[in-house]
Design a protein around this motif. Structure first.
Motif, PDB file in Angstrom:
ATOM      1  N   VAL A  32     -28.932 -53.239 -28.269  1.00  0.00           N
ATOM      2  CA  VAL A  32     -28.596 -52.075 -27.444  1.00  0.00           C
ATOM      3  C   VAL A  32     -27.112 -51.762 -27.573  1.00  0.00           C
ATOM      4  N   GLN A  33     -26.822 -50.484 -27.591  1.00  0.00           N
ATOM      5  CA  GLN A  33     -25.444 -50.004 -27.538  1.00  0.00           C
ATOM      6  C   GLN A  33     -25.342 -49.105 -26.313  1.00  0.00           C
ATOM      7  N   MET A  34     -24.375 -49.399 -25.462  1.00  0.00           N
ATOM      8  CA  MET A  34     -24.137 -48.595 -24.265  1.00  0.00           C
ATOM      9  C   MET A  34     -22.699 -48.083 -24.317  1.00  0.00           C
ATOM     10  N   ASP A  35     -22.488 -46.871 -23.882  1.00  0.00           N
ATOM     11  CA  ASP A  35     -21.165 -46.252 -23.886  1.00  0.00           C
ATOM     12  C   ASP A  35     -20.355 -46.770 -22.691  1.00  0.00           C
ATOM     13  N   MET A  36     -19.873 -47.999 -22.817  1.00  0.00           N
ATOM     14  CA  MET A  36     -19.117 -48.624 -21.722  1.00  0.00           C
ATOM     15  C   MET A  36     -17.776 -47.924 -21.491  1.00  0.00           C
ATOM     16  N   LEU A  37     -17.123 -47.455 -22.550  1.00  0.00           N
ATOM     17  CA  LEU A  37     -15.871 -46.726 -22.382  1.00  0.00           C
ATOM     18  C   LEU A  37     -16.116 -45.457 -21.557  1.00  0.00           C
ATOM     19  N   GLY A  38     -17.167 -44.721 -21.907  1.00  0.00           N
ATOM     20  CA  GLY A  38     -17.507 -43.519 -21.147  1.00  0.00           C
ATOM     21  C   GLY A  38     -17.794 -43.841 -19.693  1.00  0.00           C
ATOM     22  N   LEU A  39     -18.479 -44.958 -19.434  1.00  0.00           N
ATOM     23  CA  LEU A  39     -18.765 -45.369 -18.062  1.00  0.00           C
ATOM     24  C   LEU A  39     -17.465 -45.626 -17.308  1.00  0.00           C
ATOM     25  N   MET A  40     -16.560 -46.369 -17.913  1.00  0.00           N
ATOM     26  CA  MET A  40     -15.289 -46.687 -17.246  1.00  0.00           C
ATOM     27  C   MET A  40     -14.458 -45.423 -17.004  1.00  0.00           C
TER      28      MET A  40
ATOM     29  N   SER B 256     -28.457 -43.143 -15.621  1.00  0.00           N
ATOM     30  CA  SER B 256     -27.732 -42.409 -14.586  1.00  0.00           C
ATOM     31  C   SER B 256     -27.855 -43.168 -13.270  1.00  0.00           C
ATOM     32  N   GLY B 257     -26.922 -42.907 -12.383  1.00  0.00           N
ATOM     33  CA  GLY B 257     -26.944 -43.544 -11.077  1.00  0.00           C
ATOM     34  C   GLY B 257     -25.658 -43.252 -10.324  1.00  0.00           C
ATOM     35  N   THR B 258     -25.601 -43.802  -9.125  1.00  0.00           N
ATOM     36  CA  THR B 258     -24.434 -43.633  -8.255  1.00  0.00           C
ATOM     37  C   THR B 258     -23.785 -44.983  -8.048  1.00  0.00           C
ATOM     38  N   HIS B 259     -22.486 -45.065  -8.280  1.00  0.00           N
ATOM     39  CA  HIS B 259     -21.750 -46.331  -8.174  1.00  0.00           C
ATOM     40  C   HIS B 259     -21.570 -46.679  -6.693  1.00  0.00           C
ATOM     41  N   GLN B 260     -22.487 -47.523  -6.186  1.00  0.00           N
ATOM     42  CA  GLN B 260     -22.490 -47.876  -4.762  1.00  0.00           C
ATOM     43  C   GLN B 260     -22.241 -49.354  -4.505  1.00  0.00           C
ATOM     44  N   GLY B 261     -22.142 -50.159  -5.561  1.00  0.00           N
ATOM     45  CA  GLY B 261     -21.856 -51.581  -5.428  1.00  0.00           C
ATOM     46  C   GLY B 261     -20.813 -51.968  -6.459  1.00  0.00           C
TER      47      GLY B 261
ATOM     48  N   ASN C  32     -27.689 -53.618  -8.709  1.00  0.00           N
ATOM     49  CA  ASN C  32     -26.812 -53.925  -7.576  1.00  0.00           C
ATOM     50  C   ASN C  32     -25.628 -52.963  -7.504  1.00  0.00           C
ATOM     51  N   SER C  33     -25.147 -52.519  -8.650  1.00  0.00           N
ATOM     52  CA  SER C  33     -24.004 -51.613  -8.696  1.00  0.00           C
ATOM     53  C   SER C  33     -24.417 -50.145  -8.576  1.00  0.00           C
ATOM     54  N   PHE C  34     -25.585 -49.829  -9.116  1.00  0.00           N
ATOM     55  CA  PHE C  34     -26.092 -48.459  -9.148  1.00  0.00           C
ATOM     56  C   PHE C  34     -27.532 -48.481  -8.606  1.00  0.00           C
ATOM     57  N   PRO C  35     -27.703 -48.547  -7.289  1.00  0.00           N
ATOM     58  CA  PRO C  35     -29.046 -48.746  -6.713  1.00  0.00           C
ATOM     59  C   PRO C  35     -30.072 -47.684  -7.100  1.00  0.00           C
ATOM     60  N   ASP C  36     -29.607 -46.474  -7.411  1.00  0.00           N
ATOM     61  CA  ASP C  36     -30.524 -45.403  -7.805  1.00  0.00           C
ATOM     62  C   ASP C  36     -30.645 -45.305  -9.334  1.00  0.00           C
ATOM     63  N   LEU C  37     -30.418 -46.404 -10.008  1.00  0.00           N
ATOM     64  CA  LEU C  37     -30.464 -46.500 -11.466  1.00  0.00           C
ATOM     65  C   LEU C  37     -31.710 -45.817 -12.023  1.00  0.00           C
TER      66      LEU C  37
ATOM     67  N   ILE D 265     -14.937 -53.665 -10.110  1.00  0.00           N
ATOM     68  CA  ILE D 265     -14.535 -52.334  -9.658  1.00  0.00           C
ATOM     69  C   ILE D 265     -15.270 -52.022  -8.361  1.00  0.00           C
ATOM     70  N   ALA D 266     -14.503 -51.769  -7.299  1.00  0.00           N
ATOM     71  CA  ALA D 266     -15.097 -51.447  -5.999  1.00  0.00           C
ATOM     72  C   ALA D 266     -15.910 -50.156  -6.112  1.00  0.00           C
ATOM     73  N   PRO D 267     -16.938 -50.006  -5.284  1.00  0.00           N
ATOM     74  CA  PRO D 267     -17.761 -48.798  -5.332  1.00  0.00           C
ATOM     75  C   PRO D 267     -16.910 -47.530  -5.203  1.00  0.00           C
ATOM     76  N   THR D 268     -17.211 -46.563  -6.069  1.00  0.00           N
ATOM     77  CA  THR D 268     -16.477 -45.296  -6.063  1.00  0.00           C
ATOM     78  C   THR D 268     -17.305 -44.154  -5.489  1.00  0.00           C
ATOM     79  N   GLY D 269     -18.627 -44.345  -5.406  1.00  0.00           N
ATOM     80  CA  GLY D 269     -19.507 -43.268  -4.972  1.00  0.00           C
ATOM     81  C   GLY D 269     -19.731 -42.210  -6.050  1.00  0.00           C
ATOM     82  N   LYS D 270     -19.184 -42.439  -7.242  1.00  0.00           N
ATOM     83  CA  LYS D 270     -19.300 -41.456  -8.326  1.00  0.00           C
ATOM     84  C   LYS D 270     -20.650 -41.553  -9.024  1.00  0.00           C
ATOM     85  N   GLN D 271     -21.139 -40.382  -9.448  1.00  0.00           N
ATOM     86  CA  GLN D 271     -22.339 -40.297 -10.274  1.00  0.00           C
ATOM     87  C   GLN D 271     -21.941 -40.630 -11.704  1.00  0.00           C
ATOM     88  N   ILE D 272     -22.773 -41.405 -12.382  1.00  0.00           N
ATOM     89  CA  ILE D 272     -22.496 -41.738 -13.782  1.00  0.00           C
ATOM     90  C   ILE D 272     -23.671 -41.331 -14.652  1.00  0.00           C
TER      91      ILE D 272
END
Length: 143
Positions: A122-130, A85-90, A59-64, A95-102
């Motif tokens: 699972v370990q995900m780099d949440m700090l890096g994402l933010m 990877s994906g684009t922050h569209q939701g 929902n947040s990154f539709p092109d996940l 956090i409102a959509p930024t349109g940024k690639q992650i």
């Protein structure tokens, strides 16, 4: 199942379930008594929780898309190092959509039994994402 069959099962779970957006495959490949260890807040530690987690990302990154950079297996355990990877569209965690690639690094460990995924760590780099979304400064931005 052999180590190679276990690796193929987990690759299929990600390729079809996530990259091809076919969540129905989760019911086929994930055991009913599946356990996610340390899921994000609000996500149940079970098969439905896994489905919810993927849906939240979608929902947040539709092109996940998930990419594996390395794969290791030993018996019932399959490990992957890679990134999402994906684009922050939701909206993402308020956090409102930024349109940024992650591009978020991940490390997954799965246990497979009787042809089904039964456990996941699972370990995900949440700090890096933010930081990529611009809501947490990077060390160079702090100076």
């Amino acid at each position: 199942m052999s180590t190679e069959e276990n690796k193929a099962l987990i690759r299929r779970l990600f390729e079809e379930g996530i990259n091809q957006n076919q969540p129905g495959v989760f019911d086929e490949l994930i055991a009913p008594d599946f356990v996610i260890y340390d899921p994000p807040p609000g996500i149940p530690p079970d098969r439905e929780g896994f489905r919810q987690l993927i849906e939240t990302f979608r929902n947040s990154f539709p092109d996940l898309h998930l990419t594996f950079e390395a794969e290791f297996a030993d018996g019932d355990y399959v490990m992957h190092r890679g990134y999402i990877s994906g684009t922050h569209q939701g909206e993402w965690q308020g956090i409102a959509p930024t349109g940024k690639q992650i591009k978020m690094k991940t490390l997954d460990i799965w246990r497979v039994a009787n042809g089904k995924a039964v456990e996941n760590w699972v370990q995900m780099d949440m700090l890096g994402l933010m930081q990529q979304l611009g809501v947490v400064p990077t060390p160079t931005q702090i100076r």
